[in-house]
Scaffold this motif. Structure first.
Motif, PDB file in Angstrom:
ATOM      1  N   ASN A 254       0.833  -1.211   0.000  1.00  0.00           N
ATOM      2  CA  ASN A 254       0.000   0.000   0.000  1.00  0.00           C
ATOM      3  C   ASN A 254       0.864   1.256   0.000  1.00  0.00           C
ATOM      4  O   ASN A 254       0.540   2.245  -0.680  1.00  0.00           O
ATOM      5  CB  ASN A 254      -0.928  -0.003   1.216  1.00  0.00           C
ATOM      6  N   PHE A 255       1.966   1.220   0.750  1.00  0.00           N
ATOM      7  CA  PHE A 255       2.887   2.361   0.717  1.00  0.00           C
ATOM      8  C   PHE A 255       3.559   2.485  -0.643  1.00  0.00           C
ATOM      9  O   PHE A 255       3.865   3.601  -1.094  1.00  0.00           O
ATOM     10  CB  PHE A 255       3.940   2.218   1.818  1.00  0.00           C
ATOM     11  N   LEU A 256       3.786   1.355  -1.307  1.00  0.00           N
ATOM     12  CA  LEU A 256       4.329   1.413  -2.661  1.00  0.00           C
ATOM     13  C   LEU A 256       3.326   2.048  -3.619  1.00  0.00           C
ATOM     14  O   LEU A 256       3.711   2.771  -4.543  1.00  0.00           O
ATOM     15  CB  LEU A 256       4.693   0.008  -3.142  1.00  0.00           C
ATOM     16  N   LEU A 257       2.043   1.779  -3.420  1.00  0.00           N
ATOM     17  CA  LEU A 257       1.023   2.417  -4.258  1.00  0.00           C
ATOM     18  C   LEU A 257       0.996   3.927  -4.034  1.00  0.00           C
ATOM     19  O   LEU A 257       0.723   4.692  -4.962  1.00  0.00           O
ATOM     20  CB  LEU A 257      -0.350   1.800  -3.969  1.00  0.00           C
ATOM     21  N   GLN A 258       1.264   4.360  -2.806  1.00  0.00           N
ATOM     22  CA  GLN A 258       1.374   5.801  -2.565  1.00  0.00           C
ATOM     23  C   GLN A 258       2.550   6.398  -3.327  1.00  0.00           C
ATOM     24  O   GLN A 258       2.480   7.535  -3.812  1.00  0.00           O
ATOM     25  CB  GLN A 258       1.528   6.070  -1.067  1.00  0.00           C
ATOM     26  N   ALA A 259       3.630   5.620  -3.453  1.00  0.00           N
ATOM     27  CA  ALA A 259       4.752   6.076  -4.264  1.00  0.00           C
ATOM     28  C   ALA A 259       4.360   6.166  -5.736  1.00  0.00           C
ATOM     29  O   ALA A 259       4.798   7.075  -6.451  1.00  0.00           O
ATOM     30  CB  ALA A 259       5.936   5.121  -4.084  1.00  0.00           C
ATOM     31  N   TRP A 275       0.277  -4.274  -8.233  1.00  0.00           N
ATOM     32  CA  TRP A 275      -0.915  -5.095  -7.970  1.00  0.00           C
ATOM     33  C   TRP A 275      -0.644  -6.570  -8.287  1.00  0.00           C
ATOM     34  O   TRP A 275      -0.982  -7.450  -7.497  1.00  0.00           O
ATOM     35  CB  TRP A 275      -2.086  -4.564  -8.789  1.00  0.00           C
ATOM     36  N   HIS A 276      -0.040  -6.845  -9.434  1.00  0.00           N
ATOM     37  CA  HIS A 276       0.219  -8.243  -9.799  1.00  0.00           C
ATOM     38  C   HIS A 276       1.339  -8.847  -8.971  1.00  0.00           C
ATOM     39  O   HIS A 276       1.369 -10.070  -8.769  1.00  0.00           O
ATOM     40  CB  HIS A 276       0.530  -8.334 -11.293  1.00  0.00           C
ATOM     41  N   LYS A 277       2.254  -8.013  -8.480  1.00  0.00           N
ATOM     42  CA  LYS A 277       3.242  -8.512  -7.522  1.00  0.00           C
ATOM     43  C   LYS A 277       2.557  -8.943  -6.232  1.00  0.00           C
ATOM     44  O   LYS A 277       2.931  -9.951  -5.620  1.00  0.00           O
ATOM     45  CB  LYS A 277       4.268  -7.408  -7.241  1.00  0.00           C
ATOM     46  N   LEU A 278       1.547  -8.208  -5.837  1.00  0.00           N
ATOM     47  CA  LEU A 278       0.774  -8.542  -4.637  1.00  0.00           C
ATOM     48  C   LEU A 278       0.028  -9.858  -4.830  1.00  0.00           C
ATOM     49  O   LEU A 278       0.019 -10.720  -3.939  1.00  0.00           O
ATOM     50  CB  LEU A 278      -0.193  -7.395  -4.328  1.00  0.00           C
ATOM     51  N   ILE A 279      -0.601 -10.021  -5.991  1.00  0.00           N
ATOM     52  CA  ILE A 279      -1.359 -11.240  -6.249  1.00  0.00           C
ATOM     53  C   ILE A 279      -0.424 -12.439  -6.364  1.00  0.00           C
ATOM     54  O   ILE A 279      -0.716 -13.540  -5.868  1.00  0.00           O
ATOM     55  CB  ILE A 279      -2.200 -11.081  -7.531  1.00  0.00           C
ATOM     56  N   LYS A 280       0.723 -12.230  -7.014  1.00  0.00           N
ATOM     57  CA  LYS A 280       1.674 -13.327  -7.191  1.00  0.00           C
ATOM     58  C   LYS A 280       2.243 -13.788  -5.857  1.00  0.00           C
ATOM     59  O   LYS A 280       2.556 -14.974  -5.682  1.00  0.00           O
ATOM     60  CB  LYS A 280       2.798 -12.862  -8.117  1.00  0.00           C
ATOM     61  N   SER A 281       2.384 -12.870  -4.905  1.00  0.00           N
ATOM     62  CA  SER A 281       2.908 -13.219  -3.582  1.00  0.00           C
ATOM     63  C   SER A 281       1.843 -13.757  -2.650  1.00  0.00           C
ATOM     64  O   SER A 281       2.127 -13.963  -1.461  1.00  0.00           O
ATOM     65  CB  SER A 281       3.568 -11.992  -2.944  1.00  0.00           C
TER      66      SER A 281
END
Length: 650
Positions: A254-259, A275-281
């Motif tokens: 979420n902090f990365l999305l703020q970046a 987003w896809h890094k989040l889903i993949k993890s």
């Protein structure tokens, strides 16, 4: 003979000494006369051989320069005495032990001020009461509270000043202090200059001290560098967390999305990759994740077309390969037209498999946020320029909400308000959003309706904008000043503006310069002189100070009409109504400038509220209205006896 010569020699020596004394006194008198006052000095009052003249009498106003009887100047004595008095006062006026509080009480006092957002009063507890009045040595917990409070409001200068004072006192630096300092950098009013510089300095300091940051420190670093625009450092910190085998959770991404939001040129592309890094993890997104994605869709562009195209193709191809590998594990219905597939995905919490709902390939609607991302019937990415186009890339209204529900995230009113900015500006799309809100039992608030009125007014659908007032009554909401501000955009004529003002008066609202500015925009657009003059008269009657934007609009209106009047080829300049209105406006404009007082739009410093002198007495560490579990200490060393037995004995 010899005796007589000695006696005569002694008499001669005494005479010479007396003559020298007389000469010396004469020189002193001549020198003193140069510094006498304007009053005349009688020579008879001064004797040469008598007693020493009194040159310090106030009546004579005479002062001998460089008098050997006076040591030092008067100013030097005052400075010396004032320093001595301060030192003596500091040594003698020691605070009584009964007036001092425990660290817990000081901390409760600071927390009480922080809870009320009184940052300056909380700082005064440390700098005035503890250090100057009570002379108590503060602990690092007190500094931790104040640094955290300054960090939440973006007061970076004071936060780092307290941190330096903490180190000078030799107190231990707690890991939470680094988190608070990075939060101060993230919330700085000047993120690109002050915030980024301090964040880099603090990170270099951590590396020099060989301090190993924890998960909270890393998250605060990502937040600080991301909000300050250094997106490369933010992604590099995540790679550092992975190398140190620290857990990557939804908060970190979420902090990365703020970046990503801080990068207006290519933030949308970075957000899709995150987003896809989040889903993949196998990390489950939460409500904040979806709200931040909506913010990226609204504010950020897709970036370079070739780079974005390669990134999207890479995402799609990677997911197709994973589908081909798990093809044997797919469980679906036997019908030809399958609409839902179940894909087993391994969870990060345990070794079991769970079923996730994945949309079918039969749909032509693009959706880059689904488990199986696809572009659908999108032909070229070069046509994607508006937030509505980017919102269609993630599935549109139905696809985005279905994606949220698949991750057990229910949209709230903040989500719906941000969706309103991203959907097409049509009545059908707005009605569809309202239907979804009723279906999900989401109650709209006044801010949502204000945004809806503004959206309809900006597309000149003023009738539909007025219909929102009935929705307010249905939801038992009362219009506020912002509601009337956006409704003022629909006042096209002078009569509509006057009726609108009467309606506001009935609701006990008063016009402000922002509402008048919205009306002036309409009046200048239609070139209505009567409308403009009426708004100028309202400023005089209601004592409303024109702002800088209001005056800029008036000056622009004047220049436009002056150009029209000078252009003889323009048929508008020959009309009688234009000539009459332009003449009245020019005459009234000069006198109007002398009648109104302009609003001084000097920018208030963001830290001004923390630098002003406060009137709150920090000695009272307990509010009378708030009940606490700590009893105030007695200032007296003896307890007052108020029992009945004591009164009988007396």
């Amino acid at each position: 003979m010899i005796k007589q010569s000695l006696i005569s020699y002694r008499n001669l020596q005494c005479g010479i000494t007396a003559a020298a004394n007389i000469l010396h006194r004469t020189k002193q008198l001549n020198h003193a006369c140069l510094y006498c006052s304007t009053k005349a000095i009688d020579a008879q009052h001064i004797t040469f051989l008598g007693a020493k003249p009194n040159f310090y009498k106030k009546d004579n106003m005479i002062r001998v320069k460089d008098d050997p009887d006076t040591f030092g100047s008067h100013s030097e004595q005052e400075l010396f005495n004032s320093d001595d008095e301060k030192e003596e006062k500091y040594l003698q006026e020691k605070p009584l032990p009964s007036t001092k509080l425990r660290t817990k009480n000081y901390a409760d006092l600071i927390k009480n001020f922080i809870r009320k957002r009184k940052i300056q009063e909380a700082i005064d507890v440390l700098e005035i009461k503890m250090l100057k009045e009570d002379r108590v040595k503060p602990e690092n917990y007190i500094y931790s509270l104040l640094i955290g409070a300054c960090g939440r409001v973006g007061y970076t200068k004071k936060a780092f000043s307290l941190f330096n004072n903490l180190k000078k006192r030799g107190l231990k630096v707690h890991p939470s202090m680094y988190t608070s300092l990075f939060n101060a950098c993230a919330n700085s009013p000047w993120p690109l200059s002050d915030g980024l510089t301090r964040a880099r300095h603090l990170r270099n300091l951590i590396i020099e001290k060989m301090y190993e940051p924890n998960e909270s420190n890393y998250n605060a670093m990502i937040k600080a560098f991301g909000r300050c625009g250094d997106i490369h450092t933010a992604f590099g910190i995540v790679d550092e967390m992975v190398s140190k085998k620290l857990p990557i959770k939804a908060d970190t991404l979420n902090f990365l999305l703020q970046a990503c939001i801080s990068n207006k040129e290519a933030g949308f592309r970075h957000a899709i990759l995150v987003w896809h890094k989040l889903i993949k993890s196998a990390i489950s997104p939460n409500l904040f994740t979806f709200n931040l994605m909506l913010r990226c869709i609204r504010d950020c562009e897709i970036g370079d077309l070739e780079v974005t195209k390669d990134a999207i193709e890479n995402i799609i191809s990677t997911n197709k390969k994973s589908l081909d590998i798990n093809q044997t594990d797919l469980i679906g219905s036997s019908s030809e037209h399958t609409t839902v597939l179940t894909l087993p995905v391994k969870c990060s919490d345990d070794n079991n498999f769970q079923d996730l709902v994945v949309p079918s390939f039969a749909e032509n609607r693009p959706n880059l946020m689904s488990e199986t991302p696809h572009l659908g019937n999108i032909i070229a990415l070069s046509e994607i320029k508006t937030p509505q186009d980017r919102f269609l890339l993630v599935g549109g209204l139905s696809g985005f909400i279905d994606n949220m529900i698949s991750y057990n995230c229910t949209p709230d009113i903040k989500t719906c308000t941000q969706i309103l900015d991203n959907i097409p500006s049509t009545l059908a799309a707005e009605k569809e959003l309202l239907q979804y809100m009723r279906k999900l039992d989401i109650k709209p608030d006044i801010d949502f309706f204000n945004m809806l009125i503004k959206k309809r007014s900006l597309r000149f659908d003023y009738q539909s904008a007025r219909e929102v007032l009935t929705m307010l009554d249905t939801n038992k909401l009362r219009p506020d000043l912002v509601t009337y501000g956006v409704l003022a955009l629909g006042c096209k004529t002078r009569e509509e503006a006057l009726s609108f003002k009467e309606e506001m008066n009935k609701k006990r609202y008063r016009l402000n310069i922002q509402i008048l500015g919205a009306m002036l925009h309409q009046a200048c657009h239609h070139n209505d002189f009567q409308y403009v003059l009426e708004l100028m008269e309202i400023c005089v009657r209601d004592n409303i100070k024109p702002s800088g934007k209001f005056m800029e609009k008036l000056v622009e209106f004047k220049k436009k009409n002056k150009k029209i009047s000078n252009d003889k080829s323009n048929p508008v300049s020959d009309s009688e109504s234009f000539k009459k209105g332009w003449k009245i406006f020019k005459m009234r404009y000069k006198s109007w400038l002398k009648e109104v007082t302009f609003d001084s739009e000097d920018e208030i410093h963001p830290w001004q509220q923390f630098r002003e002198e406060v009137k709150t007495d920090v000695n009272h560490y307990r509010d009378r209205d708030v009940k606490t579990r700590f009893k105030p200490r007695h200032l007296s060393l003896f307890k007052q006896k108020t029992s009945k037995k004591a009164s009988v004995r007396n």
